[in-house]
Scaffold this active site. Structure first.
Site, PDB file in Angstrom:
ATOM      1  N   LYS A 114      37.028 -59.957  34.720  1.00 43.67           N
ATOM      2  CA  LYS A 114      36.684 -58.886  35.502  1.00 43.67           C
ATOM      3  C   LYS A 114      36.523 -59.828  37.087  1.00 43.67           C
ATOM      4  O   LYS A 114      37.098 -60.026  38.028  1.00 43.67           O
ATOM      5  CB  LYS A 114      36.799 -57.729  35.277  1.00 43.67           C
ATOM      6  CG  LYS A 114      36.345 -56.540  36.645  1.00 43.67           C
ATOM      7  CD  LYS A 114      36.091 -55.445  36.356  1.00 43.67           C
ATOM      8  CE  LYS A 114      36.587 -54.123  35.539  1.00 43.67           C
ATOM      9  NZ  LYS A 114      35.829 -53.487  35.563  1.00 43.67           N
ATOM     10  N   LYS A 123      25.869 -32.421  40.986  1.00 44.02           N
ATOM     11  CA  LYS A 123      27.266 -33.379  41.004  1.00 44.02           C
ATOM     12  C   LYS A 123      27.748 -32.586  39.504  1.00 44.02           C
ATOM     13  O   LYS A 123      28.796 -32.102  39.786  1.00 44.02           O
ATOM     14  CB  LYS A 123      26.863 -34.542  40.610  1.00 44.02           C
ATOM     15  CG  LYS A 123      27.608 -35.348  39.889  1.00 44.02           C
ATOM     16  CD  LYS A 123      28.872 -36.428  40.722  1.00 44.02           C
ATOM     17  CE  LYS A 123      30.008 -36.306  39.842  1.00 44.02           C
ATOM     18  NZ  LYS A 123      30.848 -37.318  40.960  1.00 44.02           N
ATOM     19  N   ASN A 146      31.406 -30.283  41.122  1.00 48.53           N
ATOM     20  CA  ASN A 146      32.986 -30.232  40.255  1.00 48.53           C
ATOM     21  C   ASN A 146      32.835 -29.468  38.829  1.00 48.53           C
ATOM     22  O   ASN A 146      33.995 -28.782  39.474  1.00 48.53           O
ATOM     23  CB  ASN A 146      32.764 -32.006  39.601  1.00 48.53           C
ATOM     24  CG  ASN A 146      33.316 -32.948  40.344  1.00 48.53           C
ATOM     25  OD1 ASN A 146      33.409 -33.232  41.374  1.00 48.53           O
ATOM     26  ND2 ASN A 146      32.506 -34.270  38.994  1.00 48.53           N
ATOM     27  N   LEU A 164      42.917 -24.753  46.687  1.00 47.71           N
ATOM     28  CA  LEU A 164      43.215 -23.836  46.532  1.00 47.71           C
ATOM     29  C   LEU A 164      44.612 -23.691  46.418  1.00 47.71           C
ATOM     30  O   LEU A 164      46.132 -23.178  46.119  1.00 47.71           O
ATOM     31  CB  LEU A 164      42.911 -22.113  47.365  1.00 47.71           C
ATOM     32  CG  LEU A 164      41.699 -22.039  47.536  1.00 47.71           C
ATOM     33  CD1 LEU A 164      41.885 -20.632  48.832  1.00 47.71           C
ATOM     34  CD2 LEU A 164      41.223 -21.194  46.035  1.00 47.71           C
ATOM     35  N   ALA A 195      47.659 -23.851  44.190  1.00 43.54           N
ATOM     36  CA  ALA A 195      47.978 -23.598  42.735  1.00 43.54           C
ATOM     37  C   ALA A 195      48.824 -24.806  42.078  1.00 43.54           C
ATOM     38  O   ALA A 195      50.023 -25.198  42.870  1.00 43.54           O
ATOM     39  CB  ALA A 195      48.714 -22.000  42.113  1.00 43.54           C
ATOM     40  N   GLY A 218      43.357 -32.524  36.126  1.00 44.20           N
ATOM     41  CA  GLY A 218      43.072 -33.907  35.812  1.00 44.20           C
ATOM     42  C   GLY A 218      42.438 -34.688  36.164  1.00 44.20           C
ATOM     43  O   GLY A 218      41.093 -34.912  37.227  1.00 44.20           O
ATOM     44  N   CYS A 244      37.142 -37.460  36.436  1.00 37.51           N
ATOM     45  CA  CYS A 244      36.163 -36.242  36.805  1.00 37.51           C
ATOM     46  C   CYS A 244      36.373 -34.207  36.083  1.00 37.51           C
ATOM     47  O   CYS A 244      35.085 -35.405  35.403  1.00 37.51           O
ATOM     48  CB  CYS A 244      35.241 -36.274  38.281  1.00 37.51           C
ATOM     49  SG  CYS A 244      34.894 -38.061  38.264  1.00 37.51           S
ATOM     50  N   LYS A 275      36.049 -33.495  32.700  1.00 30.79           N
ATOM     51  CA  LYS A 275      34.685 -34.659  31.455  1.00 30.79           C
ATOM     52  C   LYS A 275      33.247 -33.663  32.464  1.00 30.79           C
ATOM     53  O   LYS A 275      33.087 -33.113  31.342  1.00 30.79           O
ATOM     54  CB  LYS A 275      34.833 -36.343  31.927  1.00 30.79           C
ATOM     55  CG  LYS A 275      33.209 -36.311  31.479  1.00 30.79           C
ATOM     56  CD  LYS A 275      33.497 -37.672  32.042  1.00 30.79           C
ATOM     57  CE  LYS A 275      33.340 -37.990  33.470  1.00 30.79           C
ATOM     58  NZ  LYS A 275      31.986 -39.545  33.403  1.00 30.79           N
TER      59      LYS A 275
HETATM   60  C1  UDX Z   1      36.746 -35.456  42.378  1.00 29.60           C
HETATM   61  C2  UDX Z   1      35.820 -34.614  43.088  1.00 29.60           C
HETATM   62  O1  UDX Z   1      36.937 -34.086  43.917  1.00 29.60           O
HETATM   63  C3  UDX Z   1      35.091 -36.034  44.032  1.00 29.60           C
HETATM   64  O2  UDX Z   1      33.961 -35.075  44.345  1.00 29.60           O
HETATM   65  C4  UDX Z   1      34.346 -36.126  42.496  1.00 29.60           C
HETATM   66  O3  UDX Z   1      33.555 -37.362  42.398  1.00 29.60           O
HETATM   67  C5  UDX Z   1      35.067 -36.869  41.333  1.00 29.60           C
HETATM   68  O4  UDX Z   1      35.886 -35.768  41.104  1.00 29.60           O
HETATM   69  P1  UDX Z   1      38.652 -36.727  42.194  1.00 29.60           P
HETATM   70  O5  UDX Z   1      38.973 -36.681  40.372  1.00 29.60           O
HETATM   71  O6  UDX Z   1      39.635 -37.606  42.721  1.00 29.60           O
HETATM   72  O7  UDX Z   1      37.704 -36.220  42.292  1.00 29.60           O
HETATM   73  O8  UDX Z   1      40.474 -35.366  42.665  1.00 29.60           O
HETATM   74  P2  UDX Z   1      40.472 -34.218  43.268  1.00 29.60           P
HETATM   75  O9  UDX Z   1      40.930 -34.399  44.286  1.00 29.60           O
HETATM   76  O10 UDX Z   1      39.297 -33.428  42.980  1.00 29.60           O
HETATM   77  O11 UDX Z   1      41.322 -33.473  42.280  1.00 29.60           O
HETATM   78  C6  UDX Z   1      41.650 -33.474  40.888  1.00 29.60           C
HETATM   79  C7  UDX Z   1      42.422 -32.934  40.015  1.00 29.60           C
HETATM   80  O12 UDX Z   1      42.576 -31.667  41.298  1.00 29.60           O
HETATM   81  C8  UDX Z   1      43.961 -33.170  40.418  1.00 29.60           C
HETATM   82  O13 UDX Z   1      44.111 -33.316  39.354  1.00 29.60           O
HETATM   83  C9  UDX Z   1      44.282 -33.193  41.659  1.00 29.60           C
HETATM   84  O14 UDX Z   1      45.914 -32.524  41.536  1.00 29.60           O
HETATM   85  C10 UDX Z   1      43.794 -30.853  41.022  1.00 29.60           C
HETATM   86  N1  UDX Z   1      44.269 -30.132  41.781  1.00 29.60           N
HETATM   87  C11 UDX Z   1      43.001 -30.187  43.338  1.00 29.60           C
HETATM   88  C12 UDX Z   1      44.369 -28.991  42.252  1.00 29.60           C
HETATM   89  O15 UDX Z   1      45.043 -28.847  41.386  1.00 29.60           O
HETATM   90  N2  UDX Z   1      45.028 -28.209  42.647  1.00 29.60           N
HETATM   91  C13 UDX Z   1      44.081 -27.940  44.216  1.00 29.60           C
HETATM   92  O16 UDX Z   1      44.144 -27.384  44.839  1.00 29.60           O
HETATM   93  C14 UDX Z   1      43.251 -29.734  44.767  1.00 29.60           C
END
Ligand code: UDX
Length: 432
Positions: A40, A200, A204, A246, A248, A253, A256, A259
């Site tokens: 890498k 943190k 989340n 918000l 739906a 997934g 973050c 986990k």
């Molecule tokens: C998240 C946190 O937002 C971020 O602050 C942290 O550092 C890492 O985890 P990320 O996993 O990149 O970031 O994605 P995010 O945009 O938060 O979405 C997470 C999941 O929630 C996705 O699967 C997304 O489709 C879902 N989601 C998000 C919904 O189903 N509805 C929503 O309204 C928002």
């Protein structure tokens, strides 16, 4: 030091580490970035990255002269005093975070030196305290990461807040971290290490709770005839609630939320507290992925030998990340029902291939839809909104479309002859 800034160290050049290194370089800091993976490091030296993050490759190229990639911890220690720890902390079977990579970084730091470890990896509350129990003289700062995949550079450069946690003896290092972030203008939350770690996980877990909450509202809307997108709009205008997170859909997934929610639940459990609410958040999310199956059965009856097209595989748009993607559970459940699954994702098809061995990968959305008995929109990639749906309808065996993200225009699609079914949105009164 004017003109001759001290380098910033980054340990672990995965997604968080690479974004951190590149953005600090863009702010003018020399960077020494370490990874244990020599291959890498070699490809990063050539400017090649395999991560799909909009704008990252370009920003890395623009700042390549400021970044040194290395496999040598001695090189990092010689050039820097602040070492941002960005190694990954994957979940273990028990739901706890695996801290072995963090511990190996700590083990390489010399006792009683000027170096400070700045923790960006997601770690459970108590990690900082336990590291300092083993190495009492180590300067330690908790600086948790809130970047979102797909908008990481924008999030880094314009943070809502920057959390900097330090305990007695590490104040100077925390001041140094603060001054690195100061030019970005976000509010700095200066606190102790344990609170920084909890901010943190709690942030989340709260966002995941918001998603599971609106998903349950969506499920109730399906029973009562309300439209969850209207409900979310009306709720979100209340400043105390806020409009974001918000939407739906078929559940959250990514690397973050699943986990961190499970780590916080586990952390509470390990300290003797049963975090009831998080159990429900996790369960709702698991069930939400499966609700699509019931919707398909409502329209098709048995799914055995039916050809189902999945549009989108990544856990969200603008990434090729398949970790905990709803598409994994959904495709396995469909195959379990005897369906034939074909899928298309604009960027994740390649990375998803090995995770979905029995799924046929199509080269385009229209190719995936050919002969399909139904389609499920899994990831809201913009190209799906731009698809010429009226013409692809002709190639489908039956024009059934389940919109798992409430992303497409149901009125237009119904007018084009589709049976359109979203999440938490009522069928129109004429029953089409
Ligand atoms: C998240 C946190 O937002 C971020 O602050 C942290 O550092 C890492 O985890 P990320 O996993 O990149 O970031 O994605 P995010 O945009 O938060 O979405 C997470 C999941 O929630 C996705 O699967 C997304 O489709 C879902 N989601 C998000 C919904 O189903 N509805 C929503 O309204 C928002």
């Amino acid at each position: 030091m004017e003109g001759e800034r001290e380098a910033v160290g980054v340990v672990g050049v995965g997604w968080v580490g690479l974004v951190t290194a590149t953005c600090f370089a863009e702010l003018g800091h020399p960077i020494v970035a370490l990874d244990v993976n020599a291959e890498k490091v070699e490809s990063l030296r050539r400017g090649e990255i395999t991560i799909h993050e909009p704008g990252l490759a370009e920003l890395l190229t623009a700042n390549s002269e400021r970044i040194t990639f290395t496999t040598s911890m001695d090189e990092v220690l010689a050039a820097t005093r602040l070492l941002f720890c960005c190694v990954d902390t994957p979940p273990t079977y028990s739901g706890d975070a695996d801290l072995s990579r963090v511990r190996s970084v700590v083990a390489q730091l010399p006792e009683g030196s000027e170096h400070a470890l700045v923790m960006k990896s997601t770690v459970p509350s108590g990690t900082g305290a336990s590291i300092r129990r083993d190495k009492p003289d180590l300067r330690y700062v908790s600086c948790p990461e809130f970047l979102k995949e797909g908008s990481a550079i924008q999030d880094f450069m314009h943070p809502d807040r920057v959390v900097v946690g330090a305990d007695a003896g590490s104040e100077d290092s925390a001041d140094a971290v603060e001054s690195l972030y100061e030019p970005l203008g976000g509010e700095i939350v200066r606190t102790d290490v344990a609170s920084a770690e909890m901010i943190k996980l709690a942030s989340n877990a709260f966002l995941a709770t918001k998603i599971s909450f609106i998903n349950e509202i969506a499920n109730v809307c399906e029973q009562t005839g309300a439209d969850v997108t209207e409900v979310a709009r009306g709720m979100g205008l209340d400043e105390r609630i806020g409009a974001s997170f918000l939407q739906a859909g078929i559940g959250y997934g990514g690397s973050c939320f699943p986990k961190d929610v499970s780590a916080l639940k586990q952390l509470a459990g390990n300290s003797g507290y049963h975090f009831q609410l998080l159990n429900a958040v996790i369960e709702v999310n698991e069930l939400q992925k499966r609700r699509v199956i019931a919707k398909l059965e409502k329209h098709l009856g048995s799914l055995a030998d039916k050809r189902i097209a999945l549009l989108g595989l990544a856990f969200k748009p603008d990434t090729d990340d398949m970790r905990e993607a709803s598409s994994l559970v959904l495709s396995a459940r469909l195959q379990g029902e005897g369906a034939e699954v074909v899928a298309y994702d604009p960027v994740a098809s390649g990375s998803a291939g090995s995770m979905l061995p029995e799924v046929e990968m199509a080269s385009s959305a229209s190719a995936a839809l050919e002969r399909a008995d139904a389609a499920v929109l899994v990831t809201e990639w913009p190209e799906f909104a731009e698809l010429d749906w009226a013409s692809v309808r002709e190639s489908m065996a039956s024009p059934i479309l389940i919109d798992g993200r409430n992303y497409l225009d149901g009125v237009e699609l119904r007018a084009a002859g589709f049976v359109y079914d979203g999440i938490g949105r009522p069928d129109p009164p004429d029953g089409t």
